[in-house]
Scaffold this active site. Structure first.
Site, PDB file in Angstrom:
ATOM      1  N   VAL A  94      -4.399  -0.110  -1.935  1.00 51.68           N
ATOM      2  CA  VAL A  94      -4.052  -0.140  -0.616  1.00 51.68           C
ATOM      3  C   VAL A  94      -2.571   0.147  -0.374  1.00 51.68           C
ATOM      4  CG1 VAL A  94      -4.142  -1.625   1.382  1.00 51.68           C
ATOM      5  CG2 VAL A  94      -5.955  -2.028  -0.295  1.00 51.68           C
ATOM      6  N   CYS A  95      -2.327   0.743   0.505  1.00 53.74           N
ATOM      7  CA  CYS A  95      -0.882   1.046   1.053  1.00 53.74           C
ATOM      8  C   CYS A  95      -0.949   0.490   2.402  1.00 53.74           C
ATOM      9  CB  CYS A  95      -0.695   2.728   1.138  1.00 53.74           C
ATOM     10  SG  CYS A  95       0.984   2.967   1.841  1.00 53.74           S
ATOM     11  N   ILE A  96      -0.123  -0.569   2.545  1.00 52.15           N
ATOM     12  CA  ILE A  96       0.169  -1.416   3.812  1.00 52.15           C
ATOM     13  C   ILE A  96       1.562  -1.934   3.674  1.00 52.15           C
ATOM     14  CG2 ILE A  96      -1.001  -3.434   2.967  1.00 52.15           C
ATOM     15  CD1 ILE A  96      -2.015  -3.591   5.896  1.00 52.15           C
TER      16      ILE A  96
END
Lengths: 171, 554
Positions: A94-96
């Site tokens: 996940v890229c957050i």
């Protein structure tokens, strides 16, 4: 990493786990906890797809990996199996922004205030991820093909997401 | 004999070699003045040199201390606050004083300092009025970006109400907070600050609490962290100061601790001056731009243009232009890789002749053979192509020479090692001492320095307009190059014990000559800038074009 910091990480993780199991998540949107009693640094989260989005009805499994200096450094979150989403890499990571330390900004789009800080928690991050599922952030895409699809042909994007949800549920 | 005499340029190497001084006298001169042909004499300033000072770290610290003491006395604040305020304003004291006098509360808040009087640690309750309003507003912002997070916040029980929120220790040894009152245990603070200072290299560190913009004051860091972390923090503050002060620049060489102060190279002068400075350890760098190393005689703006040209793929485009042709109808780029001259564009199906670029239909029955001359439509198409081919050749001419000198300069490390060996050999085979064989090392140093100059003269020549001035420039360039190559060759010659005194004499003379030629080159270009003798064939930042062509000297 030294012993004291991993001891405080363990204490913090146990507290967070206790609070999650006691309080439960709002609207039962997710559950999270260690996979096994012996390893408190690897968690599994089950996230239900938010309503009124193509993800609705799906249950998504994510693995959370905590560093030994948690909570000074953020944990990592990876959907297993990977899901189709503009902000999720093809391998499921996940890229957050909330999971990035202020030092590393792979996409250079994020304000420092949106980043990880030690007062964040598993719960806050997962709630952010749920809201990210509903509203992808195209400015800092992880899956570029998916970003393009979302931007150029949203109905097709939604159709593929629904197909993925059905597939993951084994329907 | 005075080697650094400026007035007499015109002797050549033979004259020096014919010089009547005997061996002994030149040896003693060398011993007296070790640097005689390395450093230009200090008393006479050359036109290509600028004034600068090399400062030690302690000197910078003194400047910082003086600044903060002034702020402390004017504003009646503590040292940490003064430091935060100065950093916030980019060390611009005047602006800080002005703004602060105008509205102290606003400046303090913007700098991350709660405006209340300092209260002791672990007294969180009464000092929250200001931060809490800020938190309220920032929560609103959060709500809009992560709606579901904020909405779902309410029903969840907060993390442990007592104890440290970070490590969840319910009875930590000691709890501390900044003025914002966010309490955390000292161990977490120490770890957090260490991470920020050591790993992220930040000197403006925010409170750990979410959305709290209060900055950690210096005194707090000193109290919480160990000495090593604090000294790293002080260094970061120092770097911050240097980075924000126009007349200071850190030496870019790895682990060099010197700072150069230079007031004689304001940005407006960069079109006429190449402000090369040297730190106390001998690292030369440009004060005006971030290019590493010495880029004399070329001014910063043009040097930047050149590096950009070499780095970006504008030359790829140039290659395409030279090796391909464009379909005269749809402008698609076509590379011919075989077959006859009757081309059919795959895109627009236009048929044309590869040789004359005219439409194929005009070729009538002369199939596969273009003997037609001068059709207007075809000659135009050819013209643009040959132009770009010439420009590519011109670029490559200069680039190859530039790259060659750069490559040689890179190999100078090996040359040093080789020369070192030779020097040892000479010591063994002759009666010379270690100090007396230093001439070889000095020759290598001079060659390296001159190659740097030469390298940049090729970049300069590329951008210079054709003129008499440029021809003189190229004469100087040729002389310098010839001298450097001669000296290089001398350095490569095998050592014959018989000839060592001869070689030594020759090499010393050559070194002096090369140094002289280098000075002439630099001096002449520097004067040229001041006289406006150079005109560029491309627009240069900061220089007006289309002035009357500056022509001087025959």
């Amino acid at each position: 990493m030294n012993k004291s910091s991993s001891a405080s990480a363990l204490r913090r993780l146990m507290t967070e786990y206790k609070q999650l199991t006691e309080g439960g998540s709002p609207d039962d949107m997710f559950t999270a906890g260690p996979i096994s009693e012996s390893d408190f640094f690897t968690w599994e989260a089950l996230i239900s797809g938010p309503k009124d989005t193509p993800f609705e009805g799906g249950i998504f499994v994510a693995k959370l990996t905590f560093p030994s200096d948690y909570p000074l450094s953020p944990f990592k979150m990876k959907f297993e199996p990977p899901i189709l989403h503009p902000n999720v890499y093809a391998d499921g990571n996940v890229c957050i922004s909330i999971l990035h330390t202020p030092g590393d900004d792979p996409t250079h789009y994020e304000a420092a205030s949106e980043r990880w800080s030690p007062v964040q928690s598993v719960e806050k991050v997962i709630l952010s991820v749920i809201s990210m599922l509903a509203e992808p952030n195209l400015e800092s895409g992880a899956n570029i093909d998916c970003c393009k699809l979302y931007r150029d042909n949203k109905p097709e994007y939604e159709r593929r997401v629904r197909a993925m949800v059905r597939e993951q549920l084994g329907l | 004999m005075d080697y650094s005499d400026d007035d007499d340029y015109n002797y050549d190497s033979d004259e020096i070699m014919d010089g009547t001084q005997d061996d002994a006298s030149s040896v003693s001169e060398m011993d007296e003045d070790e640097d005689f042909h390395i450093q230009p004499t200090k008393d006479k300033k050359k036109s290509y040199e600028i004034d600068f000072d090399c400062l030690e770290q302690t000197a910078i610290q003194d400047i910082i201390r003086a600044d903060s003491e002034q702020i402390i006395s004017i504003f009646n604040v503590d040292a940490s606050t003064a430091s935060l305020l100065l950093r916030h304003m980019g060390w611009n004291k005047e602006r800080l004083i002005e703004k602060y006098m105008d509205n102290p509360a606003q400046v303090l808040e913007a700098a991350g300092i709660p405006s209340q009087q300092p209260a002791g640690p672990s007294q969180p309750a009464p000092i929250r009025s200001n931060p809490s309003t800020r938190q309220a507003t920032s929560t609103v912002i959060r709500r809009s970006t992560r709606r579901s997070t904020a909405d779902s916040k309410a029903p969840v029980a907060p993390l442990t109400p007592v104890g440290c929120l970070i490590c969840c220790d319910e009875n930590p040894a000691s709890m501390t907070s900044l003025m914002c009152g966010h309490n955390f245990c000292s161990e977490c603070w120490a770890e957090y600050l260490k991470g920020k200072i050591r790993d992220e290299g930040e000197c403006s560190i925010k409170c750990m609490a979410e959305d709290c913009s209060v900055l950690v004051p210096d005194a707090f860091i000193k109290e919480t962290c160990d000495a090593a972390v604090y000294s790293r923090f002080e260094e970061l503050v120092l770097r911050h100061f240097v980075a924000h002060t126009k007349n200071l620049k850190y030496c870019p060489a790895p682990s060099c601790v010197y700072t150069v102060s230079c007031t004689s190279a304001p940005p407006s002068s960069l079109t006429t001056v190449v402000p090369t400075v040297v730190c106390k350890k001998g690292h030369a760098f440009c004060f005006g731009c971030p290019i590493e190393g010495d880029h004399r005689p070329l001014i910063c703006a043009v040097a930047k243009l050149w590096l950009q040209k070499c780095h970006d793929d504008s030359e790829t485009a140039n290659w395409i232009k030279s090796n391909t042709k464009e379909c005269t109808k749809c402008q698609s780029t076509i590379e011919k890789n075989g077959g006859c001259n009757h081309m059919t564009c795959r895109k627009c199906k236009h048929e044309f002749c590869w040789v004359c670029m005219g439409p194929w239909s005009e070729h009538g029955t002369a199939w596969y053979n273009c003997n037609r001359f001068d059709e207007k439509s075809s000659s135009e198409a050819r013209d643009t192509q040959s132009k770009s081919r010439i420009s590519l050749e011109r670029y490559l001419h200069y680039y190859n020479r530039w790259a060659n000198h750069e490559q040689s300069a890179k190999l100078s490390v090996e040359l040093y090692a080789k020369t070192e060996k030779k020097m040892e050999e000479m010591q063994i085979t002759s009666s010379l001492t270690w100090i007396e064989v230093q001439f070889a090392r000095k020759a290598v140093e001079e060659v390296e320095r001159c190659r740097t100059t030469l390298k940049w003269t090729y970049a300069m020549a590329y951008y210079l307009d054709r003129s008499n001035a440029k021809e003189l420039f190229e004469d100087n360039q040729r002389d310098l190059e010839k001298a450097v190559e001669d000296l290089s060759e001398l350095l490569e010659t095998p050592i014959d014990p018989e000839n060592i005194p001869m070689l030594r004499q020759k090499m010393t003379d050559k070194t002096v000559y090369v140094q002289k030629r280098n000075e002439i080159m630099l001096e002449d270009t520097a004067n040229g800038y001041l006289e406006g003798r150079w005109s560029w064939n491309t627009p240069v930042e900061g220089i007006e074009r289309d002035e009357e062509p500056a022509s001087s000297s025959a």
